[in-house]
Design an enzyme around this catalytic site. Sequence first.
Site, short mmCIF file in Angstrom:
data_model
loop_
_atom_site.label_atom_id
_atom_site.label_comp_id
_atom_site.label_asym_id
_atom_site.label_seq_id
_atom_site.Cartn_x
_atom_site.Cartn_y
_atom_site.Cartn_z
N GLU A 120 0.76 -1.03 0.08
CA GLU A 120 0.03 -0.14 0.05
C GLU A 120 0.91 1.20 0.05
O GLU A 120 2.19 1.19 0.23
CB GLU A 120 -0.81 -0.16 1.22
CG GLU A 120 -2.04 -1.27 0.97
CD GLU A 120 -3.05 -1.20 2.03
OE1 GLU A 120 -2.88 -0.49 3.01
OE2 GLU A 120 -3.95 -2.09 1.98
N CYS B 158 -1.80 -4.64 -5.71
CA CYS B 158 -2.59 -5.92 -5.21
C CYS B 158 -1.30 -7.00 -5.16
O CYS B 158 -0.80 -6.85 -5.86
CB CYS B 158 -3.64 -6.44 -5.89
SG CYS B 158 -5.21 -5.33 -6.07
N GLU C 169 -1.66 -10.05 -5.98
CA GLU C 169 -1.83 -10.75 -7.16
C GLU C 169 -1.02 -10.27 -8.39
O GLU C 169 -0.11 -10.76 -9.05
CB GLU C 169 -3.32 -10.89 -8.07
CG GLU C 169 -4.20 -11.81 -7.18
CD GLU C 169 -5.07 -10.63 -6.13
OE1 GLU C 169 -4.28 -9.82 -5.58
OE2 GLU C 169 -6.10 -11.01 -5.88
N CYS D 179 -6.68 -6.96 -11.68
CA CYS D 179 -5.79 -8.12 -11.45
C CYS D 179 -6.29 -9.26 -12.56
O CYS D 179 -5.65 -10.08 -13.06
CB CYS D 179 -5.92 -8.64 -10.15
SG CYS D 179 -4.67 -7.48 -8.86
#
Length: 157
Positions: free
Chosen positions: A64, A73, A75, A113
């Site tokens: 983050e 993210c 992924e 994603c």
Amino acid sequence: MDRKALTIDYCEYASLEEMPERERRLMVCAMESTHRAYAPYSKFHVGAAVLLADGTMVSGSNQENVAYPSGLCAERTALFSASAQHPELAVEALAVVGYFEGSYTEASPCGACRQAMAEYETRYGNKLTIFCYLKEGRIRRIEGVESLLPFGFDADL
Ligand code: THU
């Protein structure tokens, strides 16, 4: 006008123990990866792991940023890391899991994603198998990004 409908096929394992060994190891790799997340804002830790054609596993976790959209993210962190280190190896599978307030929990890839995952199917010419950790320790298994992203964008550029 024709009315049409899609059906989405997927399987569920009742627990990690029910999974074949290689797939279970991939999910465990994703679970371990949750503990390397950097998620001071949402406190929702996500772990992902991708399995490459030679059996190599590459993990990723959400990263983050105080300027929220600048984070990434789990992924995509895993996929981009795998691709940056092993561009010659096809991505065969991806596992994802959340960790919140001391327990593993459900996580399913976000739209961006899913689009990134679709790119690797196109690039390497094979379907991706996706494993999502669900509530109560169940695991969903999906064959191919199309089931997660019907009518996704593609172009002959
Ligand atoms: N997040 C992921 O890492 N993967 C997902 O599939 C959904 C959401 C992250 C983004 C953000 O850091 C946190 O989870 C809360 O949305």
